[in-house]
Design a protein around this motif. Structure first.
Motif, short mmCIF file in Angstrom:
data_model
loop_
_atom_site.label_atom_id
_atom_site.label_comp_id
_atom_site.label_asym_id
_atom_site.label_seq_id
_atom_site.Cartn_x
_atom_site.Cartn_y
_atom_site.Cartn_z
N ALA A 11 0.78 -1.12 0.12
CA ALA A 11 0.26 -0.06 -0.11
C ALA A 11 1.06 1.24 -0.09
N LEU A 12 2.03 1.39 0.73
CA LEU A 12 2.82 2.38 0.67
C LEU A 12 3.69 2.65 -0.56
N VAL A 13 4.26 1.60 -1.04
CA VAL A 13 4.88 2.00 -2.19
C VAL A 13 4.09 2.01 -3.46
N PHE A 14 2.80 1.66 -3.48
CA PHE A 14 1.93 1.98 -4.58
C PHE A 14 1.43 3.35 -4.24
N LEU A 15 1.52 3.98 -3.24
CA LEU A 15 0.50 5.23 -2.88
C LEU A 15 0.91 6.34 -4.10
N PRO A 16 2.23 6.46 -4.76
CA PRO A 16 2.28 7.43 -5.60
C PRO A 16 1.27 7.27 -6.72
N TRP A 17 0.95 6.15 -7.17
CA TRP A 17 0.08 5.85 -8.31
C TRP A 17 -1.18 6.67 -7.96
N ALA A 18 -1.64 6.79 -6.72
CA ALA A 18 -3.09 7.51 -6.50
C ALA A 18 -2.85 8.67 -6.51
N VAL A 19 -1.62 9.53 -6.63
CA VAL A 19 -1.39 10.83 -6.30
C VAL A 19 -1.72 11.35 -7.60
N PRO A 20 -2.53 12.50 -7.67
CA PRO A 20 -3.20 13.20 -8.80
C PRO A 20 -1.95 13.72 -9.68
N SER A 21 -2.01 13.36 -11.02
CA SER A 21 -0.83 13.95 -11.96
C SER A 21 -0.36 15.14 -11.44
N PHE A 22 -1.48 16.21 -11.63
CA PHE A 22 -0.92 17.51 -11.44
C PHE A 22 -0.46 17.86 -10.07
N LEU A 23 -0.72 16.97 -8.96
CA LEU A 23 -0.08 17.29 -7.81
C LEU A 23 1.35 16.74 -7.72
N ALA A 24 1.54 15.59 -8.28
CA ALA A 24 2.83 14.88 -8.50
C ALA A 24 3.80 15.88 -9.00
N GLY A 25 3.08 16.78 -10.08
CA GLY A 25 3.96 17.76 -10.78
C GLY A 25 4.28 18.60 -9.75
N LEU A 26 3.31 19.40 -9.41
CA LEU A 26 3.50 20.49 -8.41
C LEU A 26 4.51 20.29 -7.23
N ASN A 27 4.33 18.71 -6.66
CA ASN A 27 4.91 18.22 -5.65
C ASN A 27 6.57 18.48 -5.91
N TRP A 28 6.77 17.54 -7.07
CA TRP A 28 8.06 17.48 -7.50
C TRP A 28 8.70 18.93 -7.73
N ALA A 29 7.68 19.85 -8.41
CA ALA A 29 8.60 21.34 -8.85
C ALA A 29 9.05 21.95 -7.52
N TRP A 30 7.95 21.66 -6.36
CA TRP A 30 8.47 22.24 -5.09
C TRP A 30 9.63 21.72 -4.50
N LEU A 31 9.95 20.09 -4.65
CA LEU A 31 11.09 19.64 -4.18
C LEU A 31 12.41 20.08 -4.85
N PHE A 32 12.14 20.45 -6.08
CA PHE A 32 13.08 21.10 -6.94
C PHE A 32 13.66 22.71 -6.76
N ASN A 33 12.73 23.19 -6.00
CA ASN A 33 12.89 24.44 -5.69
C ASN A 33 13.45 24.79 -4.58
N PRO A 34 14.79 25.76 -4.54
CA PRO A 34 15.90 25.78 -3.62
C PRO A 34 15.41 26.63 -2.32
N VAL A 35 14.23 27.12 -2.70
CA VAL A 35 13.64 27.90 -1.40
C VAL A 35 12.83 26.89 -0.41
#
Ligand SMILES: Nc1ncnc2c1ncn2[C@@H]1O[C@H](COP(=O)(O)OP(=O)(O)OP(=O)(O)O)[C@@H](O)[C@H]1O
Ligand SMILES: [Mg+2]
Lengths: 307, 277, 356
Positions: free
Chosen positions: A119-143
């Motif tokens: 359940a834990l490792v498959f969770l990313p599949w359930a994350v809406p794609s737009f949120l996955a994108g935003l989430n990773w954009a934020w992770l790459f944001n140095p701020v």
């Protein structure tokens, strides 16, 4: 106690008709919706490729023949997008497949708490794609994100910058997000295929003296091969068409370095409201995908014929 | 030999731990920034957990922003899409599972094709076709579009659930005095309930995530779905990280709930729509 | 209850005809058993009577009414499936009463019918259970209960006992026989099992390749098989077949391949020299008598009830069955003879030639 026979007369014709019509009645709403909302726009869209359709220009709408395609031939951004599409698709599929296969192998071993881990490792599949994108954009944001700092500390980056704004590295951002998001898909598919392999095959091989690696090579891989082939091929098409992450994370920038054909089409339609040109690019993408599919089918035929 | 085994087990568990960490880390970070007070954001840098936390971002997002409207719109759109798709696909999936009819080959072919071509190429024509009907900037328009997009996949999924129910059961019911439709309703549908729930979950999740068509078809805040609203917010207030991430966490909640619901059926779902996410 | 008439039934699946003109008249209250090798069309015929398969041509008449175009629900028949096909989401009472509820029967009459059927089958303590919580034998009983509860015109059974173990099968077989004696309902029963066919049937219908080979009482089929197929199919271990030639002089006899002469009890009226097949059931092969022929003993299979000997009679395999344990000590060969009273004769087309 007797039951009164129901007063139903034999009506052969009506009953025949009813039986013949039943499946059509059941599938009619689905067919109607798919045809009107997908097939009709598809055809209309293909016709747009030969027309001048700009949303903001009331005088547009006339047929322009192959003008869009001539323009396309001169369009640097288009060829850049074509190259990027190949790069984006190849890297995403290869990494998703590699890490997905390993995950599936890890999960194919029974251990306590496997359900929870799955359940834990498959969770990313359930994350809406737009949120996955935003989430990773934020992770790459140095701020707000740790990744630039960690990559800097590891010596991979020369300074803790946002790789999404570095033309040479930007594509790695959406690819990373895509790999994170797509590993579960491959893992789930592979795991299902692995669990369908009869266990006594492994036992027989073990009794015959095969080690774990030999068992993987002589049982697991051959059994998985068809699933792997189909999944990878279909997934390639799907990822080539998958624009969400790029639209969200970079919008195709910087300097079109992350633009893929799908996001290019969307940008043309959504930002420039040039439906004609967007449809022309769509048509090219469609043809390319068609060629890809036919190549695959042909390849499959030759392989089948040889064996 | 025993040591060898032990090392293997340890390596296996460690590898899984790495996977879990990678899978959860981005979500964890989302939550962490959402509860970090603004002033600590810049001073504390890359700390794994802020020295103290705040719920003010969530409060702001819920009380002072349009996110509740976006959330409601998304629930309406995804919920209606899921219900309509499930109802229609249970009919068409049943037809595929139980009847052999001349048109079947073409129906399956049609639905497979819709899974292969780039949906993004429909963005422009659909906008052009819907706008004279007053269906742009409208939740109804989105529901219609999403319903059609999800029907092929849901039909295959429902078909796989129906295929798992022995045909004998309907035949027994028909001999007992039921018509084919009564047998479908009273025998087959109740037995397919878990499958129906799973289909609802898959379609809801898909509709909840859809971005491109929503961006194109919706322009005002009134009919914006969550992704559209969130992206608008991100481009307007690019520095309110706490609030953005609080909104992100909100968008994650329904997705996680439905993930739990459909978790058992992931395999079936992914094979039914081998091409879909 | 009703008679069932089947006239000239054929069935096509696509271009393939799997039933080639079946004629069968089933009388009111009769118990008919369909037997035949796998794939011969037994289930198809049964399902056509039930209305689950369309009739390609011919007529099916139930109680004087042509039912070709009637839906299953309008035929007033009940069917017991091999898989039982119990509704998993209903309890035993619900399963049994479903047909009555569909017909909007009054509640008290449903209760009465269900408890009546449950009583007959010993299901009273199980009425609240779901099928999942039942044993195989109990499920089988519920399937029977579901069929009898509404007192249909006819019962159809498609290998109803084949999922049970041997002992339960024996028990249920007796129960079905008792139920039939009690209800007297017209029944059509498909089975692979010889004993079921022999013990249950008023008449057996032997089928092969979509054609009815013989219809008759169990003993009819056993004693006077109409052709080689029926002779070989009915009975276990199966009948021995010895190819040979008919010879009329000095007396009617069959000359076997090796020249041995087997006398026939009467003149069958065949042309001398005609190719024939001689048949004899294993239990009729006489062993150890003086005279007769010398046969090699290949294998001895004691079954407890008796002993099966695999013999070779001048190169031709021959099985013999005897209750006499003395043969266990016989040497590598034994003397056998084929008593003429028990011989069967088939012509070159495989059809029976009467010897009695
Ligand atoms: N739906 C179908 N489509 C095509 N062929 C079929 C269909 N159902 C049955 N058949 C064919 O019809 C023939 C008769 O099948 P049927 O099931 O009646 O055999 P059976 O006598 O009941 O066999 P068994 O003893 O194995 O149950 C078989 O050759 C089978 O392959
Ligand atoms: Mg059968």
């Amino acid at each position: 106690m007797t039951l009164a026979a129901r007063p139903i007369e034999a009506r052969p014709l009506m009953r025949r008709l009813a039986i013949a019509w039943e499946p059509y009645l059941y599938s009619a709403p689905t067919v109607i919706l798919i045809v009107t909302v997908m097939l009709v726009p598809l055809v209309v869209g293909i016709s747009y490729a030969f027309r001048d359709i700009q949303l903001l220009n009331p005088f547009s709408g006339g047929y322009v023949g192959l003008a869009h395609f001539r323009e396309l031939w001169q369009d640097q951004a288009f060829f850049e997008a074509l190259r990027n599409t190949v790069w984006w698709t190849g890297a995403s599929v290869a990494l998703q497949f590699f890490f997905g296969l390993i995950l599936a192998l890890l999960l194919n071993v029974p251990f306590a708490g496997r359900g929870l881990v799955q359940a834990l490792v498959f969770l990313p599949w359930a994350v809406p794609s737009f949120l996955a994108g935003l989430n990773w954009a934020w992770l790459f944001n140095p701020v707000v994100g740790p990744l630039p700092h960690w990559l800097f500390a590891l010596g991979i980056l020369s300074s803790p910058e946002n790789i999404l704004s570095d033309p040479n590295l930007a594509m790695w951002g959406p690819i990373a997000a895509n790999v994170w998001w797509g590993i579960p898909f491959f893992a789930i598919t592979m795991l299902a295929a692995m669990q369908a392999i009869p266990a006594d095959l492994y036992e027989a091989a073990a009794i015959d003296g095969a080690g774990p690696l030999q068992r993987f090579g002589s049982i697991t891989l051959p059994f998985l091969a068809p699933t792997i082939a189909i999944t990878v091929l279909l997934r390639t098409v799907w990822i080539a068409n998958f624009a969400d992450l790029i639209v969200v994370m970079t919008g195709g920038g910087p300097a079109d370095r992350t633009q893929i054909l799908a996001s290019y089409i969307f940008t043309q339609a959504f930002k420039r409201l040039d439906f004609g040109y967007a449809s022309a690019v769509s048509l090219v993408l469609l043809v390319l995908l068609l060629i890809y599919s036919l190549l695959i089918v042909a390849l499959r035929q030759t392989v089948l014929n040889r064996s | 030999m025993r040591n060898f085994r032990l090392i293997g087990t340890v390596a296996h568990r460690l590898a899984l731990l790495v996977y879990i960490a990678v899978a959860l880390f981005p979500l964890y970070w989302l939550l962490k920034i959402a509860v970090t007070p603004d002033k600590l954001l810049y001073t504390e840098g890359v700390r794994l957990w802020p020295s103290h936390i705040t719920w003010s971002h969530f409060r702001f997002v819920i009380e002072n922003s349009d996110f509740p409207i976006f959330f409601r719109n998304s629930v309406i759109v995804s919920g209606s899409t899921a219900v309509v798709v499930t109802a229609l696909s249970s009919l068409s999936g049943y037809a595929l599972s139980r009847f052999s009819f001349r048109f079947k080959f073409w129906l399956v072919g049609l639905m497979l094709v819709t899974q292969m071509f780039p949906l993004v190429m429909l963005v422009a024509p659909i906008f052009k076709l819907l706008s004279p009907l007053g269906l742009t900037n409208s939740l109804t328009g989105l529901v219609i579009v999403y319903t059609a997009f999800n029907l092929p996949f849901a039909t295959f999924l429902m078909q796989s659930f129906f295929d798992g129910i022995p045909k004998d059961l309907e035949e027994a019911a028909m001999i007992d005095g039921a018509s084919q439709f009564t047998a479908f309703r009273e025998i087959i549908l109740p037995l397919t309930l878990p499958g129906i729930a799973a289909t609802l979950g898959f379609v809801f999740t898909a509709a909840w995530s859809e971005l491109l068509f929503a961006l194109m078809l919706i322009s005002g805040n009134d009919a914006a779905t969550f992704p559209v609203g969130l992206l608008g917010f991100v481009s307007k207030f690019a520095v309110d990280f706490g609030q953005m991430m609080a909104a992100g966490v909100l968008a994650l909640i329904p997705a996680c709930i439905f993930f739990l619901l459909i978790q058992r059926y992931l395999v079936q779902g992914l094979t039914a729509g081998a091409v879909k996410g | 209850m009703a008679s069932i008439d089947i006239a000239g039934i054929t069935k096509n699946f696509g271009n393939i005809e799997v039933l080639h003109g079946i004629d069968l008249d089933i009388e009111d209250g009769e118990f008919i058993v369909l037997v035949g090798p796998s794939g011969c069309g037994k289930s198809t015929l049964l399902r056509m009577i039930a209305g689950l398969e369309e009739v390609s041509s011919g007529d099916i008449t139930i109680a004087g009414r042509r039912v070709n175009d009637l839906a299953p629900r309008d035929r007033d028949i009940a069917m017991v499936f091999q898989s039982y096909a119990l509704y998993p989401h209903m309890n035993v009472a619900g399963n049994m009463s479903y047909s009555l509820r569909l017909r909007r029967t009054a509640k008290d009459r449903i209760a009465q019918a269900v408890s009546g059927a449950a009583g007959k089958l010993g299901l009273e303590p199980l009425l609240d259970r779901r099928p999942k919580a039942l044993s195989g034998g109990q499920r089988q009983r519920v399937a029977m209960g579901r069929a009898i509860v509404r007192q249909p015109k006819a019962f159809l059974f498609d290998e109803p006992l084949s999922n049970l173990d041997a002992r339960l099968r024996e028990q249920m077989r007796a129960e079905i026989k008792r139920l039939h004696a009690e209800l007297g309902a017209t029944s059509i029963y498909v089975t692979h099992d010889q004993i079921e066919a022999m013990t249950l049937a008023d008449r057996i219908v032997a089928m092969q390749g979509g054609v009815v080979q013989q219809v008759g009482t169990p003993l009819d089929l056993y004693d006077r098989p109409a052709n080689l197929f029926v002779a070989g199919f009915i009975g276990s271990p199966g009948m021995n077949f010895l190819p040979g030639r008919y010879d009329a002089a000095p007396g009617p006899a069959v000359i076997l391949a090796d020249g041995a002469r087997i006398a026939l009890p009467l003149d069958p009226g065949l042309a001398p020299g005609a190719e024939v097949t001689l048949g004899i059931r294993p239990e009729h092969v006489a062993l150890g008598e003086s005279g007769g022929m010398e046969a090699g003993v290949d294998l001895i299979e004691p079954t407890g009830l008796g002993i099966i000997l695999h013999l070779s009679l001048q190169g031709v395999g021959l099985k013999a069955f005897t209750a006499d344990r003395g043969v266990l000590n016989s040497g590598p060969s034994i003397r056998v003879s084929l008593p003429s009273a028990h011989l069967h004769l088939f012509d070159s087309a495989g059809n029976r030639v009467a010897l009695r």
